[in-house]
Each structure stands twice: as structure tokens, then as C-alpha cells.
Write an enzyme that holds these catalytic residues in place. Structure first.
Site, PDB file in Angstrom:
ATOM      1  N   HIS A  37       0.839  -1.206   0.000  1.00  0.00           N
ATOM      2  CA  HIS A  37       0.000   0.000   0.000  1.00  0.00           C
ATOM      3  C   HIS A  37       0.873   1.255   0.000  1.00  0.00           C
ATOM      4  O   HIS A  37       0.560   2.237  -0.663  1.00  0.00           O
ATOM      5  CB  HIS A  37      -0.879   0.047   1.259  1.00  0.00           C
ATOM      6  CG  HIS A  37      -1.869  -1.059   1.360  1.00  0.00           C
ATOM      7  ND1 HIS A  37      -1.790  -2.040   2.313  1.00  0.00           N
ATOM      8  CD2 HIS A  37      -2.981  -1.333   0.625  1.00  0.00           C
ATOM      9  CE1 HIS A  37      -2.803  -2.871   2.184  1.00  0.00           C
ATOM     10  NE2 HIS A  37      -3.546  -2.476   1.165  1.00  0.00           N
ATOM     11  N   GLN A  62     -18.279  -6.099  -1.020  1.00  0.00           N
ATOM     12  CA  GLN A  62     -17.465  -6.936  -1.898  1.00  0.00           C
ATOM     13  C   GLN A  62     -17.111  -8.282  -1.285  1.00  0.00           C
ATOM     14  O   GLN A  62     -16.354  -9.053  -1.864  1.00  0.00           O
ATOM     15  CB  GLN A  62     -16.206  -6.192  -2.357  1.00  0.00           C
ATOM     16  CG  GLN A  62     -15.171  -5.943  -1.264  1.00  0.00           C
ATOM     17  CD  GLN A  62     -14.041  -5.049  -1.765  1.00  0.00           C
ATOM     18  OE1 GLN A  62     -14.229  -3.869  -1.993  1.00  0.00           O
ATOM     19  NE2 GLN A  62     -12.861  -5.618  -1.947  1.00  0.00           N
ATOM     20  N   GLY A 148      -3.018  -1.605  -7.061  1.00  0.00           N
ATOM     21  CA  GLY A 148      -1.890  -2.529  -7.109  1.00  0.00           C
ATOM     22  C   GLY A 148      -2.106  -3.620  -8.145  1.00  0.00           C
ATOM     23  O   GLY A 148      -3.221  -4.104  -8.328  1.00  0.00           O
ATOM     24  N   ASP A 151      -3.873  -7.286  -7.426  1.00  0.00           N
ATOM     25  CA  ASP A 151      -5.269  -7.568  -7.769  1.00  0.00           C
ATOM     26  C   ASP A 151      -5.431  -7.275  -9.266  1.00  0.00           C
ATOM     27  O   ASP A 151      -6.066  -6.292  -9.655  1.00  0.00           O
ATOM     28  CB  ASP A 151      -6.199  -6.702  -6.920  1.00  0.00           C
ATOM     29  CG  ASP A 151      -6.102  -7.062  -5.456  1.00  0.00           C
ATOM     30  OD1 ASP A 151      -6.566  -8.132  -5.073  1.00  0.00           O
ATOM     31  OD2 ASP A 151      -5.510  -6.272  -4.687  1.00  0.00           O
ATOM     32  N   GLN A 154      -8.932  -7.046 -10.792  1.00  0.00           N
ATOM     33  CA  GLN A 154      -9.595  -5.836 -10.265  1.00  0.00           C
ATOM     34  C   GLN A 154      -9.118  -4.587 -11.012  1.00  0.00           C
ATOM     35  O   GLN A 154      -9.926  -3.731 -11.404  1.00  0.00           O
ATOM     36  CB  GLN A 154      -9.281  -5.713  -8.773  1.00  0.00           C
ATOM     37  CG  GLN A 154      -9.640  -4.365  -8.174  1.00  0.00           C
ATOM     38  CD  GLN A 154      -9.408  -4.320  -6.671  1.00  0.00           C
ATOM     39  OE1 GLN A 154     -10.206  -4.839  -5.929  1.00  0.00           O
ATOM     40  NE2 GLN A 154      -8.353  -3.680  -6.225  1.00  0.00           N
ATOM     41  N   SER A 187      -2.613  -8.001   3.059  1.00  0.00           N
ATOM     42  CA  SER A 187      -3.083  -7.892   4.444  1.00  0.00           C
ATOM     43  C   SER A 187      -3.480  -9.274   4.955  1.00  0.00           C
ATOM     44  O   SER A 187      -3.408  -9.554   6.145  1.00  0.00           O
ATOM     45  CB  SER A 187      -4.278  -6.945   4.541  1.00  0.00           C
ATOM     46  OG  SER A 187      -3.922  -5.697   3.990  1.00  0.00           O
TER      47      SER A 187
END
Ligand code: PAF
Length: 274
Positions: A37, A62, A148, A151, A154, A187
Site C-alpha cells: 500500500h 465486496q 496494485g 489484484d 480488479q 493484508s
């Protein structure tokens, strides 16, 4: 560094920033910030933004009913400190109640790139992602938003959403940040035991063992075998065209190898652009 919890207040502040001709960068996150991050925040700075807004929000929409929404790690204090150290100028910590008002009934669905990969395994996931990201774009009036590459699907979907819905925003995709072992930072790595963390290294090893020009079927078989050998449960291994996310025949330039695998109960994803 400013702190906002109310979307309307952040929106008003951002409107003022834009009225002065200043540039806003948005870094959407679900918090529990790690080096990955922080690299996004640094990338936002490199984009020349005057204000860098980091959103920290575990977006309930989500997550599927049997997923880890409740147990997803949260640490607002640590996130605040990390944002300040990385150079953010504002942090947005909304609550589910102020992001999704009573009788919230409008959602954004992307209907092409979302069909396969994580979209097929996590029904409704990208609908939740697109909805919250569209809201964050509207709240912040950001000129640029940084996501990022970890993903990967995404990021492609968000680019498509921005294009198809005419969001006046530049989408930047920053490279994956890895632990020294090669494990992609996430995470969710906090869920892993020491042994699982060791086993999880097999994912990056396997995708980096693919050689440019390898046949997709053979590469996928090899990756799946390596993951199973390490004790992981394969959710999917795919080799796709990096733009369309359609199956590729060979792992050549312009394709992406993507993996989702369970390490114990933890679902990990990773990918490599060939
Ligand atoms: O990648 C994430 O952390 C989330 O999906 C995002 C983009 C912040 C939306 O909740």
C-alpha cells in the site's frame, strides 16, 4: 494530514482543492496497510498530485456471505501513522453506514472482465468493488487513482469501468511488492502460520518458473503441481491475454499468469505479467 469520516465533508473539501486548480490522487485501500500500500502512496506522489487521499474502508459489499469480512484485519491507528509517514495528505475512514445509506439500491456491474478468475469464484465481489470505487471517484473528484497489480483482474475491471462510464480519471497500476521470500504482500498474509507462510512461497516460485514461450496448458499444469506439492489447494491457475483476460495459448509477452490458492484457510492470489 486531514482525517475525514463523512463522505459529504470529504467531497466538499476535494471540491475546494479542485477549485484552486490543485491535483488530487486517490489510493483506495481496505487498510491494515503494508509496504504494498505504501508503494501506492509513493506512486501517487510521483504522479504529481498536490493532495493524496488514502481511503481505508473494509467494504462489506465486496465480501460474500462465507468470506472474511468480520475477521478482516483492521488497525486504524497504525494505518493513520503509516499514511502520514508515506506522504498522504488526507485519510478517509468512512463507516459502512455512511457509505451505504439505508435502502442503498444502486450498484455498478462490469459484465465482461468480471466473468472468470476471481469473478467466477467470488460471485458479487467485483460488483462490490466497482460500486465502492465509483463512489470514491465521485467523492474525491480525483485526477488519478492508484491500484496494485496484485489484484490484476480488479485493476483491469476498474480501468474498464472508468473508460465505459467516462470517469475523468487516470488509473495507474503499480507493481506487486513482495516479501524477501517472493510472497506477494497482502493484508491477508497475517492469517498465515509460520509453516503456511513458507508453503505460500511456492506460488511466486511457480509463476516465475514459467518460461516465455511455454504452452499455456503445460505451464498451468506445472504451476498446479508445484502448488499441490507444497500442500496448497489450487482455486485456479490461468494464463490469459493481459487485456481481455481471455485464455491464452502460450505464455508470451502480453499474457498474464494468475493464481488463486488456499494455504490452509487463507485464499491467496498472485500473478505475473509475462
Ligand atoms: O483492493 C482493495 O483493497 C479493494 O478491493 C478496494 C479497491 C480498496 C475496494 O474496496
Amino acid at each position: 494530514m486531514k482525517k475525514f469520516t463523512d463522505p459529504a465533508k470529504l467531497q466538499k473539501w476535494c471540491r475546494g482543492v479542485k477549485a484552486k486548480g490543485r491535483k488530487i490522487a486517490l489510493v483506495p485501500t481496505m487498510g491494515y496497510l503494508h509496504d504494498g500500500h505504501l508503494s501506492l502512496i509513493r506512486e501517487a506522489k510521483r504522479q504529481g498530485a498536490d493532495e493524496i487521499v488514502v481511503s481505508v474502508f473494509v467494504n462489506p459489499v465486496q465480501f460474500g456471505p462465507n468470506e472474511d469480512y468480520e475477521k478482516y484485519p483492521r488497525d486504524e491507528k497504525a494505518d493513520w501513522k503509516k499514511c502520514r509517514e508515506a506522504g498522504a495528505t488526507a485519510v478517509f475512514f468512512p463507516t459502512p453506514a455512511n457509505m451505504y445509506l439505508e435502502r442503498h439500491s444502486v450498484y455498478v456491474t462490469e459484465e465482461d472482465l468480471s466473468k472468470g478468475l476471481c469473478g467466477a469464484r467470488r460471485p458479487g465481489h467485483f460488483r462490490g468493488v466497482c460500486t465502492v470505487v465509483a463512489k470514491l471517484f465521485n467523492i474525491t473528484h480525483a485526477d488519478v487513482a492508484v491500484f496494485g497489480q496484485k489484484d490484476y483482474q480488479q485493476a483491469q475491471i476498474i480501468k474498464r469501468m472508468a473508460r465505459d462510464l467516462n470517469f475523468d480519471i487516470k488509473i495507474v497500476v503499480a507493481p506487486i511488492v513482495r516479501e524477501p521470500s517472493g510472497l506477494a504482500r497482502s493484508s491477508r498474509n497475517t492469517y498465515l502460520s509460520d509453516e503456511e507462510r513458507e508453503a505460500a512461497v511456492a506460488i511466486s516460485k511457480a509463476i516465475y518458473a514459467v518460461k516465455e514461450g511455454d504452452g499455456a496448458a503445460q505451464a498451468k499444469r506445472k504451476i498446479a503441481a508445484a502448488l499441490e506439492k507444497a500442500g496448497l489447494n489450487v482455486d485456479y491457475v490461468e494464463c490469459v491475454d493481459a487485456e481481455t483476460l481471455e485464455d491464452a495459448k502460450k505464455a508470451v509477452k502480453g499474457t498474464c499468469v494468475l493464481v488463486a490458492a488456499f494455504c490452509g484457510k487463507t485464499r491467496l492470489i498472485d500473478n505475473r505479467l509475462i
